[in-house]
Enzyme design. Structure first.
Site, PDB file in Angstrom:
ATOM      1  N   LYS A 109      -8.550 -11.081 -11.139  1.00  0.00           N
ATOM      2  CA  LYS A 109      -9.651 -11.352 -10.342  1.00  0.00           C
ATOM      3  C   LYS A 109     -10.569 -10.365 -10.485  1.00  0.00           C
ATOM      4  O   LYS A 109     -10.296  -9.279 -10.794  1.00  0.00           O
ATOM      5  CB  LYS A 109      -8.924 -11.212  -8.862  1.00  0.00           C
ATOM      6  CG  LYS A 109      -9.915 -12.039  -7.696  1.00  0.00           C
ATOM      7  CD  LYS A 109      -9.039 -11.854  -6.324  1.00  0.00           C
ATOM      8  CE  LYS A 109     -10.189 -12.076  -5.539  1.00  0.00           C
ATOM      9  NZ  LYS A 109      -9.423 -12.045  -4.062  1.00  0.00           N
ATOM     10  N   LYS A 156     -13.841  -4.249  -8.625  1.00  0.00           N
ATOM     11  CA  LYS A 156     -13.903  -2.990  -9.027  1.00  0.00           C
ATOM     12  C   LYS A 156     -12.782  -2.420  -9.575  1.00  0.00           C
ATOM     13  O   LYS A 156     -12.915  -1.357 -10.326  1.00  0.00           O
ATOM     14  CB  LYS A 156     -14.618  -2.149  -7.866  1.00  0.00           C
ATOM     15  CG  LYS A 156     -16.089  -2.861  -7.490  1.00  0.00           C
ATOM     16  CD  LYS A 156     -17.022  -1.952  -7.050  1.00  0.00           C
ATOM     17  CE  LYS A 156     -18.460  -2.571  -6.819  1.00  0.00           C
ATOM     18  NZ  LYS A 156     -19.266  -1.633  -6.419  1.00  0.00           N
ATOM     19  N   LYS A 191       0.670  -1.105  -0.122  1.00  0.00           N
ATOM     20  CA  LYS A 191      -0.039   0.214   0.088  1.00  0.00           C
ATOM     21  C   LYS A 191       0.909   1.389   0.144  1.00  0.00           C
ATOM     22  O   LYS A 191       0.600   2.354  -0.717  1.00  0.00           O
ATOM     23  CB  LYS A 191      -0.901   0.002   1.294  1.00  0.00           C
ATOM     24  CG  LYS A 191      -1.913  -1.031   1.201  1.00  0.00           C
ATOM     25  CD  LYS A 191      -3.216  -0.453   0.707  1.00  0.00           C
ATOM     26  CE  LYS A 191      -4.429  -1.535   0.659  1.00  0.00           C
ATOM     27  NZ  LYS A 191      -5.677  -1.244   0.585  1.00  0.00           N
TER      28      LYS A 191
END
Ligand code: SF4
Length: 328
Positions: free
Chosen positions: A192, A195, A112
């Site tokens: 995968k 969104k 991240k």
């Protein structure tokens, strides 16, 4: 006494068939065997500060999907993380027993931090502590996880053990309930379903929207012409047929290999399968959506029940940590 399951999911709005096959279906099943607490973790969603103006809509839409899929407020506690603010207090208290080195080593933190170098905030590094607080505040004993989430749960277990060893047994060590979530690849056939890649079909899509989306799905790239024999094992449409047309898959595979079915017809069959599987879900969802106050009431009741447990746990924690004023 049933064991207590705790699981949290970020408020990602309308759910897609990847969410359904990967998690929601399992949540529904667990209700029969366990005392389940399912939480929409809105505070976790703030680590990236994306679309906070959509947060409330996302919670509402996600809850409609959960309810329509069969999560039952009579069987489970369904609530929103921030509606029980005790979790933030416990997060701070648990942070006192969590060595910083444990957090800095977490691979998802490093990832991240790489993805949003302009906003490497404390929330990102403290995420596993908040996740631990989510679970142990409700004395969660079982956490349904996929293999990829095991390291996070292991860290939660370490924090729990450390707290228990310093202050005396307080929390059960949460156990993983390993679930083999099927890998649902998105319509682009590579990542995968999710969104992030805009490669998904919403559970609440209309039959027409579903057909339109399925028609865009990438198939076996070697099948350039209708007369080319196909390879179902590399085709994502075929993979999805396994979930939505399980009794037809052998026939589809044989017809694909012999080029006696074309991709357009195969996709139409898939869309039919998806639409018939989701027909009852979509009706239930529309019914819940028509009762505008219903979702609010379910979440308010869930927060009330969750908070009753949270207050007890927090009082016990404060007492053990020496935070309660001495009685005179
Ligand atoms: S016929 Fe079906 S399984 Fe075969 S390549 Fe086309 S979409 Fe895939």
């Amino acid at each position: 006494m049933k064991q207590r399951v705790f699981s949290g999911a970020r408020p990602t709005g309308r759910q897609h068939i990847g969410n359904y096959l990967g998690a929601i279906r399992n949540y529904v099943k667990l209700q029969e065997e366990y005392d389940c607490i399912y939480c929409i973790v809105d505070i976790h969603a703030l680590t990236s500060l994306e679309d906070t103006d959509k947060l409330q809509d996302n919670i509402y839409e996600m809850m409609l999907d959960w309810l329509a899929a069969g999560l039952d407020p009579q069987k489970s506690i369904l609530f929103v993380q921030s509606h029980v603010p005790e979790v933030m207090e416990l997060h701070t208290l648990l942070s006192m027993v969590t060595p910083l080195g444990w957090l800095l080593r977490v691979p998802t933190f490093k990832e991240k931090a790489r993805m949003q170098p302009e906003n490497v905030n404390y929330g990102l590094v403290g995420y596993p502590v908040l996740m631990t607080a989510d679970i142990v505040l409700y004395k969660g004993e079982v956490v349904p996880v996929g293999e990829d989430q095991l390291p996070h749960l292991e860290l939660a277990r370490e924090i729990t053990r450390r707290f228990n060893s310093i202050f005396g047994y307080t929390f059960p060590e949460p156990q993983a309930k390993l679930t083999s979530f099927p890998l649902v690849v998105g319509l682009n056939g590579t990542q995968k379903m999710g969104k992030t890649y805009d490669n998904y079909i919403e559970l609440a899509a209309t039959p027409e929207e579903t057909l339109k989306l399925v028609m865009t799905a990438v198939t076996d790239p070697a099948r350039q012409y209708r007369s080319d024999p196909g390879h179902p094992e590399v085709c994502n449409v075929y993979n999805l047929q396994n979930f939505f047309n399980p009794s037809h898959v052998d026939k589809i595979a044989a017809e694909c290999r012999s080029a006696s079915i074309g991709c357009v017809d195969c996709k139409k069959l898939l869309a039919q399968g998806v639409n018939s599987e989701l027909e009852a879900f979509r009706e239930r969802r529309a019914g819940f959506a028509a009762r505008s106050q219903y979702v609010t009431d379910v979440l308010a009741d869930g927060a009330r029940r969750a908070q009753a447990i949270a207050k007890e746990t927090l009082a016990e924690v404060k007492e053990k940590m020496g935070l309660l004023p001495r009685a005179i």
